[in-house]
Write an enzyme that holds these catalytic residues in place. Structure first.
Site, short mmCIF file in Angstrom:
data_model
loop_
_atom_site.label_atom_id
_atom_site.label_comp_id
_atom_site.label_asym_id
_atom_site.label_seq_id
_atom_site.Cartn_x
_atom_site.Cartn_y
_atom_site.Cartn_z
N ARG A 51 -0.79 7.53 3.39
CA ARG A 51 -0.74 8.95 2.56
C ARG A 51 0.06 9.60 3.65
NH1 ARG A 51 -0.16 5.83 -1.19
NH2 ARG A 51 -1.07 6.43 -3.25
N GLU A 58 7.55 13.29 1.61
CA GLU A 58 7.84 11.90 1.54
C GLU A 58 9.55 12.25 0.23
OE1 GLU A 58 6.17 7.48 1.49
OE2 GLU A 58 5.22 9.17 -0.23
N HIS A 69 7.70 3.77 1.93
CA HIS A 69 6.41 3.36 1.12
C HIS A 69 6.87 1.94 0.48
CE1 HIS A 69 3.37 6.28 -1.38
NE2 HIS A 69 3.66 5.38 -1.27
#
Length: 340
Positions: A251, A279, A298
């Site tokens: 993360r 993000e 991602h």
């Protein structure tokens, strides 16, 4: 346990299409009473506010996933007797309130299945990072030379490296297992791990500062919790040796993005980031153009065919519950303080 289950699918259509393949749907239909809509198709609930509660209220198990509506005490009160939430994804916090556990509803998730592609992606990233692939690609594009110069004194290659794994989570453990294929030394930092446990995983247990100071490549696998925000902070980044590589497939919030920036701009560190904070990063951020930084959007978690594992795991859990068998992937209330 209960011997018969009425099951509903509670997730957005794109998620259902992604995770529930024919095998998963067959498992649900063959082992439970799969609730259906007026056309006879499996009932798909995308929003509790507009759900057909005349049917949904009877569900004893629901299968959830990415983008599913949030389940809290108010939602639970509308079910006649919900017993199981089978989550066809990993992270639970955005989808289930603690009310679910307090109400005695059992929860299962497919995080183990989602961990597999992340670990595979991480191993590939570590290997490519150790070969300085990003720097070579950038220099090759610029010069057209085979094996162009990427900087004096910079180590290249994975033989004999020290790899630091931050967090022996389910993904971290799979990464540790896969690192056994490399000729490397492995360190691990995790407050819940013992030295014997680490040794069994093929690693040496160390503190996080020690790991950061000794590792050529650091790969991050801690859960995203308030206590782990900026786990890799300015002091930790400064402690990393010159030429070290930071890999983050966990993360973005685990790494202090602004503190990392000067280290990669100067070329002192390399970074391979599948996640960032924020993000996505704003257009024009320096990370997009630096030759020693690789950004991927991602990708590490389940995508495409990999997503089928998630639905299959969730469907199998509902079938086990219907058959009176133990769940294989149950998440207990006691686990909530240390999982994402």
């Amino acid at each position: 346990m209960f011997a018969h289950v009425r099951t509903a699918i509670v997730m957005p259509r794109p998620t259902a299409d992604s995770v529930l393949d024919e095998r998963a749907l067959t498992t649900l239909a063959d082992n439970t009473e799969l609730l259906r809509d007026d056309d006879g198709a499996p009932l798909l609930v995308t929003d509790f506010a507009t759900a057909p509660w005349n049917r949904l209220a009877s569900a004893e198990a629901i299968v959830t996933g990415w983008g599913s509506p949030f389940v809290d005490a108010a939602v639970l009160a509308r079910f006649d007797g919900l017993r199981l939430v089978a989550h066809a994804a990993g992270t639970l916090r955005p989808y289930l309130a603690p009310d679910v556990w307090r109400a005695g509803v059992r929860v299962s998730n497919a995080a183990d299945a989602n961990a597999v592609p992340v670990a595979e992606f991480t191993l590939a990233t570590v290997i490519l990072a150790g070969k300085r692939t990003a720097r070579y690609v950038a220099a090759y594009r610029e010069t057209g030379e085979l094996r162009p110069d990427i900087g004096d004194g910079l180590w290249v290659g994975n033989h004999g490296l020290t790899i630091g794994v931050v967090g022996a989570s389910r993904i971290g453990r799979l990464v540790l297992e896969r690192l056994r294929a490399l000729d490397v030394r492995v360190l691990v930092a995790d407050p819940f791990l013992t030295a014997d446990d680490a040794a069994a995983l093929g690693a040496e247990l160390v503190t996080l500062p020690d790991l950061l100071g000794r590792s050529h490549v650091v790969t991050v696998h801690a859960p995203e919790l308030p206590s782990t925000r900026h786990l890799i902070d300015a002091d930790g980044l400064a402690a990393m040796p010159d030429g070290a590589v930071l890999v983050n497939t966990a993360r973005g919030s685990l790494v202090d993005t602004e503190a990392l920036l000067p280290h990669v701009v100067s070329g002192r560190l390399d970074a391979w980031l599948d996640v960032t904070d924020p993000e996505p990063l704003p257009v024009g951020h320096p990370f997009f153009t630096l030759p020693n930084v690789v950004l991927t959007p991602h990708l590490a978690g389940s995508l495409g065919r990999e997503s089928h594992r998630l639905g299959q795991v969730a469907a199998a859990e509902v079938a086990r519950c219907a058959a009176g068998e133990a769940l294989h992937h149950e998440v207990l209330a006691a686990d909530l303080d240390r999982i994402a």
